[in-house]
Design a protein around this motif. Structure first.
Motif, short mmCIF file in Angstrom:
data_model
loop_
_atom_site.label_atom_id
_atom_site.label_comp_id
_atom_site.label_asym_id
_atom_site.label_seq_id
_atom_site.Cartn_x
_atom_site.Cartn_y
_atom_site.Cartn_z
N SER A 67 -17.84 -29.70 36.83
CA SER A 67 -18.14 -30.72 35.81
C SER A 67 -16.92 -31.59 35.32
N THR A 68 -15.53 -31.21 35.35
CA THR A 68 -14.46 -31.74 34.73
C THR A 68 -14.06 -32.86 35.96
N ALA B 250 -22.75 -27.93 39.81
CA ALA B 250 -21.86 -28.87 38.95
C ALA B 250 -22.29 -29.84 37.87
N GLN B 251 -23.12 -30.36 38.50
CA GLN B 251 -24.03 -31.57 37.92
C GLN B 251 -24.84 -31.04 36.93
N ALA B 252 -25.46 -29.85 37.13
CA ALA B 252 -26.47 -29.23 36.58
C ALA B 252 -25.58 -28.63 35.25
N CYS B 253 -24.52 -28.14 35.59
CA CYS B 253 -23.74 -27.47 34.37
C CYS B 253 -23.26 -28.57 33.42
N PRO C 269 -25.46 -27.37 29.18
CA PRO C 269 -24.83 -26.34 29.32
C PRO C 269 -25.33 -25.08 29.47
N THR C 270 -24.64 -24.28 30.35
CA THR C 270 -25.22 -22.94 30.72
C THR C 270 -24.31 -21.97 30.52
N THR C 271 -24.71 -20.53 30.38
CA THR C 271 -23.85 -19.76 30.12
C THR C 271 -23.17 -19.17 31.30
N PRO C 272 -21.83 -18.85 31.20
CA PRO C 272 -21.24 -18.26 32.54
C PRO C 272 -21.90 -16.91 33.26
#
Length: 179
Positions: free
Chosen positions: A94-95, A153-156, A160-163
């Motif tokens: 995501s970064t 990564a795009q979904a995250c 926001p999703t938990t680890p």
């Protein structure tokens, strides 16, 4: 380059990745300078424009990921190495996507292309070793792996999703890639 200048450059790039990864276009070079604990003039001495800073941060991102991939590839267990790399790529994805969104016209400058190509070559080597060891399906290529990484990564990045959920999703993907 003097040792302190090299250290400042590295701190600036790490700060840029963190700031732009966290705030996207709202992140500023002033935020980067504060996080790197240097003056704004020091940032501009190394990177005359925000675009140059983002480009260098992306090159650094790909190069560090490539170093990690090479270290993993040198390990004894290619299947575990591939799994660890896939997890790392998703965690950092995501970064990377946020940094890419900061590029003018979304186009990779040549330096970013070269860094991304070096990483891809290492990923392909690790994927091949994992497939030859019987850990990963032989019909899976880097294109499919990159698409899966990018999708998660795009979904995250957008939701926001938990680890724990990300880890479980990767478990499902890895099960599908297993031989």
């Amino acid at each position: 380059m003097r040792r302190n200048a090299v250290a400042n450059r590295e701190r600036i790039l790490a700060a840029a990745e963190a700031v732009f990864g966290e705030y996207g276009a709202a992140g500023s070079t002033e935020d980067v300078a504060r996080r790197a604990e240097v003056g704004i003039a020091t940032v501009f001495r190394h990177f005359p424009t925000k675009a140059a800073l983002v480009e260098a941060a992306l090159v650094r991102h790909f190069d560090l990921l490539n170093e990690r991939a090479r270290t993993l590839a040198a390990g004894a267990d290619p299947g575990q190495a591939f799994q660890d790399l896939l997890r790392t790529m998703v965690e950092d994805g995501s970064t990377k996507l946020t940094l890419i969104s900061q590029l003018p016209d979304g186009q990779f400058p040549p330096s970013v292309h070269q860094a991304a190509d070096r990483l891809r070559a290492t990923v392909e080597e690790l994927l091949d070793r994992a497939a030859r060891s019987g850990a990963i399906r032989r019909d899976v290529g880097a294109d499919e792996v990159y698409l899966l990484v990018r999708g998660i990564a795009q979904a995250c990045a957008t939701m926001p999703t938990t680890p724990h959920t990300v880890s479980r999703a990767l478990d499902v993907v890895l099960a599908g890639l297993s031989a």
